[in-house]
Design a protein around this motif. Structure first.
Motif, short mmCIF file in Angstrom:
data_model
loop_
_atom_site.label_atom_id
_atom_site.label_comp_id
_atom_site.label_asym_id
_atom_site.label_seq_id
_atom_site.Cartn_x
_atom_site.Cartn_y
_atom_site.Cartn_z
N LEU A 138 59.60 64.88 67.35
CA LEU A 138 58.14 64.81 67.33
C LEU A 138 57.56 66.01 68.08
CD1 LEU A 138 57.97 61.08 68.43
CD2 LEU A 138 57.87 61.95 66.09
N PRO A 149 57.96 58.48 73.65
CA PRO A 149 59.41 58.63 73.54
C PRO A 149 59.85 59.99 74.08
CG PRO A 149 58.40 58.94 71.41
CD PRO A 149 57.30 58.54 72.35
N PRO A 198 63.21 56.41 64.72
CA PRO A 198 63.44 56.71 66.13
C PRO A 198 64.24 57.99 66.40
CG PRO A 198 64.64 54.73 65.47
CD PRO A 198 63.82 55.16 64.31
N ARG A 237 62.54 62.44 72.39
CA ARG A 237 62.35 62.94 71.03
C ARG A 237 61.10 63.80 70.88
NH1 ARG A 237 66.75 63.24 69.19
NH2 ARG A 237 65.86 63.61 67.17
N LEU A 238 60.35 63.98 71.97
CA LEU A 238 59.04 64.62 71.90
C LEU A 238 59.01 65.96 72.62
CD1 LEU A 238 55.94 64.42 71.30
CD2 LEU A 238 55.73 63.25 73.50
N GLN A 298 55.06 56.11 64.27
CA GLN A 298 56.01 56.98 63.55
C GLN A 298 57.39 56.94 64.22
OE1 GLN A 298 55.63 58.64 60.62
NE2 GLN A 298 53.71 57.52 60.55
N HIS A 299 57.39 56.88 65.54
CA HIS A 299 58.67 56.81 66.26
C HIS A 299 59.40 55.50 65.97
CE1 HIS A 299 61.66 57.45 69.32
NE2 HIS A 299 61.31 56.33 69.91
#
Length: 86
Positions: free
Chosen positions: A27, A45, A23, A48-49, A18-19
């Motif tokens: 998440l 990542p 990107p 973003r998480l 999904q990333h």
């Protein structure tokens, strides 16, 4: 036999997929009782998480890997606004 759950490893693979597709997406991972291997946490990542878990050992491990982590019974902050929840 590994103490890590193959389903958790598969979830990491899905999260990474999904990333790669988006990107810039935020998440959110609600991690349950199944431990995540340190090697799998290394490849996530980090920028973003948000990793939320009710296991203090997993919280500490994720935090040590540079992942934004939250130790709770899955209380999600209103400003999280994730595009993907795992």
């Amino acid at each position: 036999m590994s103490k890590f759950d193959p389903a958790t490893d598969a979830l990491v693979d899905k999260l990474l997929e999904q990333h790669r597709k988006n990107p810039d997406a935020k998440l959110l991972w609600l991690a349950d009782e199944h431990p995540v291997s340190p090697a799998k946490l290394d490849i996530l990542p980090k920028n973003r998480l948000v990793f939320v878990t009710n296991r203090f050992d997993q919280y500490q491990l994720a935090k040590s890997k540079g992942i934004t982590s939250q130790f709770s019974d899955f209380e999600i902050l209103a400003n999280a606004q994730p595009e993907n929840i795992f």
